[in-house]
Design an enzyme around this catalytic site. Sequence first.
Site, PDB file in Angstrom:
ATOM      1  N   LYS A  89     -11.847   2.675 -14.064  1.00 33.88           N
ATOM      2  CA  LYS A  89     -12.185   0.626 -13.864  1.00 33.88           C
ATOM      3  C   LYS A  89     -12.047   0.395 -14.163  1.00 33.88           C
ATOM      4  CE  LYS A  89     -11.548  -0.502  -9.646  1.00 33.88           C
ATOM      5  NZ  LYS A  89     -10.994  -0.629  -9.205  1.00 33.88           N
ATOM      6  N   ALA A 127     -14.252   5.483 -15.277  1.00 31.87           N
ATOM      7  CA  ALA A 127     -13.755   4.972 -16.692  1.00 31.87           C
ATOM      8  C   ALA A 127     -12.081   4.704 -16.548  1.00 31.87           C
ATOM      9  CB  ALA A 127     -13.476   6.451 -17.537  1.00 31.87           C
ATOM     10  N   ASP A 142       0.988  -1.040   0.250  1.00 33.79           N
ATOM     11  CA  ASP A 142      -0.360  -0.114   0.547  1.00 33.79           C
ATOM     12  C   ASP A 142       1.062   1.107   0.267  1.00 33.79           C
ATOM     13  OD1 ASP A 142      -3.049   0.335   1.430  1.00 33.79           O
ATOM     14  OD2 ASP A 142      -1.985   2.125   1.373  1.00 33.79           O
ATOM     15  N   THR A 167     -16.095  -2.500 -10.129  1.00 34.38           N
ATOM     16  CA  THR A 167     -16.747  -1.504  -8.923  1.00 34.38           C
ATOM     17  C   THR A 167     -18.352  -1.939  -9.695  1.00 34.38           C
ATOM     18  OG1 THR A 167     -17.546   0.819  -8.471  1.00 34.38           O
ATOM     19  CG2 THR A 167     -15.848   0.790 -10.505  1.00 34.38           C
ATOM     20  N   ASP A 168     -19.756  -1.884  -9.499  1.00 32.27           N
ATOM     21  CA  ASP A 168     -20.851  -1.384 -10.222  1.00 32.27           C
ATOM     22  C   ASP A 168     -20.789  -0.513 -10.993  1.00 32.27           C
ATOM     23  OD1 ASP A 168     -21.234   0.268  -8.684  1.00 32.27           O
ATOM     24  OD2 ASP A 168     -23.117  -0.239  -7.899  1.00 32.27           O
ATOM     25  N   GLU A 169     -20.127   1.107 -10.914  1.00 35.20           N
ATOM     26  CA  GLU A 169     -20.320   1.898 -11.880  1.00 35.20           C
ATOM     27  C   GLU A 169     -19.882   1.953 -13.234  1.00 35.20           C
ATOM     28  OE1 GLU A 169     -19.177   5.900  -9.219  1.00 35.20           O
ATOM     29  OE2 GLU A 169     -19.556   4.847  -7.443  1.00 35.20           O
ATOM     30  N   LYS A 184     -16.253   9.467   2.371  1.00 32.48           N
ATOM     31  CA  LYS A 184     -17.705   9.088   1.393  1.00 32.48           C
ATOM     32  C   LYS A 184     -19.087   8.547   2.670  1.00 32.48           C
ATOM     33  CE  LYS A 184     -14.727   7.003  -1.539  1.00 32.48           C
ATOM     34  NZ  LYS A 184     -14.159   5.850  -1.039  1.00 32.48           N
ATOM     35  N   ARG A 191     -23.608  16.388  -7.938  1.00 27.63           N
ATOM     36  CA  ARG A 191     -22.510  16.067  -8.429  1.00 27.63           C
ATOM     37  C   ARG A 191     -22.959  16.037  -9.933  1.00 27.63           C
ATOM     38  NH1 ARG A 191     -21.105  10.150  -6.503  1.00 27.63           N
ATOM     39  NH2 ARG A 191     -20.004  10.930  -5.036  1.00 27.63           N
ATOM     40  N   ASN A 246     -30.312   7.837  -1.543  1.00 31.19           N
ATOM     41  CA  ASN A 246     -29.884   8.787  -0.671  1.00 31.19           C
ATOM     42  C   ASN A 246     -30.575   9.523   0.554  1.00 31.19           C
ATOM     43  OD1 ASN A 246     -27.724   7.909  -2.369  1.00 31.19           O
ATOM     44  ND2 ASN A 246     -27.621   9.502  -3.721  1.00 31.19           N
TER      45      ASN A 246
HETATM   46  P1  NAD Z   1     -10.094   3.690  -0.259  1.00 35.78           P
HETATM   47  O1  NAD Z   1     -10.053   4.711  -1.026  1.00 35.78           O
HETATM   48  O2  NAD Z   1     -10.868   3.470   1.173  1.00 35.78           O
HETATM   49  O3  NAD Z   1      -7.944   2.502  -0.376  1.00 35.78           O
HETATM   50  C1  NAD Z   1      -7.647   2.032  -1.180  1.00 35.78           C
HETATM   51  C2  NAD Z   1      -6.142   1.862  -1.280  1.00 35.78           C
HETATM   52  O4  NAD Z   1      -5.408   1.863  -1.766  1.00 35.78           O
HETATM   53  C3  NAD Z   1      -5.748   3.038  -0.101  1.00 35.78           C
HETATM   54  O5  NAD Z   1      -4.911   2.574   1.307  1.00 35.78           O
HETATM   55  C4  NAD Z   1      -3.977   3.792  -0.696  1.00 35.78           C
HETATM   56  O6  NAD Z   1      -3.513   4.478   0.171  1.00 35.78           O
HETATM   57  C5  NAD Z   1      -3.799   2.258  -1.867  1.00 35.78           C
HETATM   58  N1  NAD Z   1      -3.094   2.923  -2.859  1.00 35.78           N
HETATM   59  C6  NAD Z   1      -3.539   4.042  -3.254  1.00 35.78           C
HETATM   60  N2  NAD Z   1      -2.714   4.066  -4.394  1.00 35.78           N
HETATM   61  C7  NAD Z   1      -2.071   3.199  -4.654  1.00 35.78           C
HETATM   62  C8  NAD Z   1      -1.442   3.490  -5.188  1.00 35.78           C
HETATM   63  N3  NAD Z   1      -0.500   4.010  -6.356  1.00 35.78           N
HETATM   64  N4  NAD Z   1       0.037   2.048  -4.575  1.00 35.78           N
HETATM   65  C9  NAD Z   1      -0.915   1.341  -3.730  1.00 35.78           C
HETATM   66  N5  NAD Z   1      -1.507   1.432  -3.097  1.00 35.78           N
HETATM   67  C10 NAD Z   1      -1.846   2.509  -3.858  1.00 35.78           C
HETATM   68  O7  NAD Z   1     -10.287   2.750  -1.079  1.00 35.78           O
HETATM   69  P2  NAD Z   1     -11.526   1.595  -0.344  1.00 35.78           P
HETATM   70  O8  NAD Z   1     -13.032   1.983  -0.406  1.00 35.78           O
HETATM   71  O9  NAD Z   1     -11.192   0.227  -0.325  1.00 35.78           O
HETATM   72  O10 NAD Z   1     -11.780   0.835  -2.364  1.00 35.78           O
HETATM   73  C11 NAD Z   1     -11.202  -0.531  -2.315  1.00 35.78           C
HETATM   74  C12 NAD Z   1     -11.299  -1.290  -3.595  1.00 35.78           C
HETATM   75  O11 NAD Z   1     -12.980  -1.370  -4.031  1.00 35.78           O
HETATM   76  C13 NAD Z   1     -11.367  -0.579  -4.881  1.00 35.78           C
HETATM   77  O12 NAD Z   1     -10.014  -0.385  -5.855  1.00 35.78           O
HETATM   78  C14 NAD Z   1     -12.239  -0.004  -5.599  1.00 35.78           C
HETATM   79  O13 NAD Z   1     -12.134   0.890  -6.709  1.00 35.78           O
HETATM   80  C15 NAD Z   1     -13.325  -0.694  -5.615  1.00 35.78           C
HETATM   81  N6  NAD Z   1     -14.543  -0.482  -4.634  1.00 35.78           N
HETATM   82  C16 NAD Z   1     -14.931  -0.259  -3.994  1.00 35.78           C
HETATM   83  C17 NAD Z   1     -16.272   0.633  -3.399  1.00 35.78           C
HETATM   84  C18 NAD Z   1     -16.795   1.381  -2.248  1.00 35.78           C
HETATM   85  O14 NAD Z   1     -18.315   1.494  -1.879  1.00 35.78           O
HETATM   86  N7  NAD Z   1     -15.409   1.725  -1.351  1.00 35.78           N
HETATM   87  C19 NAD Z   1     -16.960  -0.392  -4.152  1.00 35.78           C
HETATM   88  C20 NAD Z   1     -16.935  -0.811  -5.279  1.00 35.78           C
HETATM   89  C21 NAD Z   1     -15.202  -0.907  -5.892  1.00 35.78           C
HETATM   90  O1  TDX Z   2     -21.636  14.435   0.759  1.00 33.46           O
HETATM   91  C1  TDX Z   2     -22.125  13.392  -0.166  1.00 33.46           C
HETATM   92  N1  TDX Z   2     -23.500  13.572  -0.648  1.00 33.46           N
HETATM   93  C2  TDX Z   2     -24.320  13.267  -1.483  1.00 33.46           C
HETATM   94  O2  TDX Z   2     -25.233  13.542  -1.489  1.00 33.46           O
HETATM   95  C3  TDX Z   2     -21.577  12.268  -0.525  1.00 33.46           C
HETATM   96  C4  TDX Z   2     -20.155  12.336  -0.660  1.00 33.46           C
HETATM   97  C5  TDX Z   2     -22.368  11.485  -1.836  1.00 33.46           C
HETATM   98  N2  TDX Z   2     -23.609  11.831  -2.099  1.00 33.46           N
HETATM   99  C6  TDX Z   2     -23.998  10.816  -2.961  1.00 33.46           C
HETATM  100  C7  TDX Z   2     -23.328  10.609  -3.820  1.00 33.46           C
HETATM  101  C8  TDX Z   2     -23.852   8.873  -4.149  1.00 33.46           C
HETATM  102  O3  TDX Z   2     -25.493   9.117  -5.203  1.00 33.46           O
HETATM  103  O4  TDX Z   2     -24.333  10.114  -2.263  1.00 33.46           O
HETATM  104  C9  TDX Z   2     -24.243   9.070  -2.622  1.00 33.46           C
HETATM  105  C10 TDX Z   2     -23.000   7.618  -2.594  1.00 33.46           C
HETATM  106  O5  TDX Z   2     -21.873   8.614  -2.733  1.00 33.46           O
HETATM  107  P1  TDX Z   2     -20.000   8.108  -2.144  1.00 33.46           P
HETATM  108  O6  TDX Z   2     -20.483   7.651  -0.920  1.00 33.46           O
HETATM  109  O7  TDX Z   2     -19.404   8.863  -2.975  1.00 33.46           O
HETATM  110  O8  TDX Z   2     -20.101   7.183  -3.507  1.00 33.46           O
HETATM  111  P2  TDX Z   2     -20.563   6.333  -4.649  1.00 33.46           P
HETATM  112  O9  TDX Z   2     -20.364   7.946  -5.374  1.00 33.46           O
HETATM  113  O10 TDX Z   2     -21.953   6.043  -4.648  1.00 33.46           O
HETATM  114  O11 TDX Z   2     -18.819   4.977  -4.771  1.00 33.46           O
HETATM  115  C11 TDX Z   2     -19.270   4.542  -4.320  1.00 33.46           C
HETATM  116  O12 TDX Z   2     -19.679   3.135  -4.873  1.00 33.46           O
HETATM  117  C12 TDX Z   2     -18.804   2.353  -5.486  1.00 33.46           C
HETATM  118  C13 TDX Z   2     -17.372   4.427  -3.780  1.00 33.46           C
HETATM  119  O13 TDX Z   2     -16.877   5.572  -3.636  1.00 33.46           O
HETATM  120  C14 TDX Z   2     -16.591   3.378  -5.360  1.00 33.46           C
HETATM  121  O14 TDX Z   2     -15.134   3.186  -4.975  1.00 33.46           O
HETATM  122  C15 TDX Z   2     -17.411   2.375  -5.913  1.00 33.46           C
HETATM  123  O15 TDX Z   2     -16.735   2.237  -6.745  1.00 33.46           O
END
Ligand code: NAD
Ligand code: TDX
Length: 386
Positions: A184, A182, A55, A154-156, A219, A325, A279
């Site tokens: 991802k 894009a 990391d 991700t589903d995005e 988030k 957004r 939301n």
């Molecule tokens: P996060 O942002 O919390 O963590 C990302 C981690 O990657 C961090 O520890 C960061 O230090 C590390 N990192 C970033 N750039 C790096 C690099 N160049 N080299 C090495 N380490 C690096 O993310 P998360 O929410 O834990 O998401 C993890 C994975 O799951 C991601 O690939 C994300 O796209 C995917 N994902 C997340 C969600 C979600 O809801 N959080 C949903 C769908 C998919």
């Molecule tokens: O302040 C806020 N107000 C708000 O209305 C924030 C931060 C978000 N939102 C809305 C935007 C989205 O519709 O809430 C929803 C969730 O937002 P995020 O938590 O930023 O998530 P999202 O954009 O859906 O993406 C997340 O899920 C898919 C993760 O961040 C991604 O890494 C993952 O791939």
Amino acid sequence: MRNMENAQPARIGDAAGTLPRKSRLLVTGGAGFIGANFVHHWLEMHPGDRVVVLDALTYAGNLANLEPVKGHPDLKFVQGNICDTPKVERLLREEGIDTIVHFAAESHVDRSIHGPDAFIETNVHGTHSMLKAARKVWLEEKTVPRHRFHHVSTDEVYGSLGPKDPAFHERTAYAPNSPYSASKAASDHLVRAYHHTYGLQVTTSNCSNNYGPFHFPEKLIPLMIVNLLHGRALPIYGDGRNVRDWLHVSDHCRGIDLILRNGRPGEVYNIGGGVESENLELVETLCAVADDAFAALQDLCSRFSGCPAARGDKSSSLIQFVKDRPGHDRRYAIDCGKAERELGYRAQVSLAQGLRNTFDWYVQNEWWWRAVMDGSYQRWVETHYR
Ligand code: NAD
Ligand code: TDX
């Protein structure tokens, strides 16, 4: 809180579970939200397996996320960038890694809108660097008898659904709308291509919105909890009617575990929570959870006196609609039928229970979120919500 499999786990890539060897995992992004939860899960569920975390410790990475497993004899932490291909190759060789679980990414959609470059660098070039290293060490040097590269996506990547559209499935056409999605999508295609062209043994999971412990408070859910405890505005983008499918991080970790053990190389599996919520509805539920908790626990009222619930008022009074957004996807929903049929996957944490547990976790772990909300976090909030 964590949901555990009862069955004795088979070794990775060996559905019959007959191999005597232990697995040796390289978990990229293991100090981030999902990666750290996965490391906790794996060490608990697979005693004796080796887990090496790679990391870069960006703003989103935090060694405090690995605090619960600190000092574990089977865990090693390496600070480094996934774009550093020679370093990844060395790690694969020296640690005898047979399994990569690739979480590392830039993950926040809003940040990708402000500055896409880092997303292309880490998510596209970084993933390609990981694939190149795996190809060289596993396919050319043949360091291990069998290997697996699991890519977490991700589903995005599937774009946005209309209110009546069927949920995303594994063959839904890609239509990413943000620089994040894009990047991802590009990484998913590279992973697929390395399987088809070079025979790298890959699997990919596309999952919905995760939530749970150690979720960085940029988030939606953790931001709302932290703001609410401080009595700060709860910013809802647009009309608050955007829909997300919420997946508790422990269910996600179980899903990846199932894919690693029983998933077919070259395949994609969707992992979701099976619960869609607008939301606004989600934030109102969180506010109700907070109101109940404050009414039941006097201690909360003194610790978080800024919260309206501490005065017996409704936390939902903090909700504030803000500018939407750009390009905000309207609805995500995941069809996990394939993972259910092939792997026996099923989400186990209900949204109501998961939100209560997550709220409690943030209340009990104030030290954690106070530590991550440093100067750079404050600057992000000021710039983004100005
Ligand atoms: P996060 O942002 O919390 O963590 C990302 C981690 O990657 C961090 O520890 C960061 O230090 C590390 N990192 C970033 N750039 C790096 C690099 N160049 N080299 C090495 N380490 C690096 O993310 P998360 O929410 O834990 O998401 C993890 C994975 O799951 C991601 O690939 C994300 O796209 C995917 N994902 C997340 C969600 C979600 O809801 N959080 C949903 C769908 C998919
Ligand atoms: O302040 C806020 N107000 C708000 O209305 C924030 C931060 C978000 N939102 C809305 C935007 C989205 O519709 O809430 C929803 C969730 O937002 P995020 O938590 O930023 O998530 P999202 O954009 O859906 O993406 C997340 O899920 C898919 C993760 O961040 C991604 O890494 C993952 O791939």
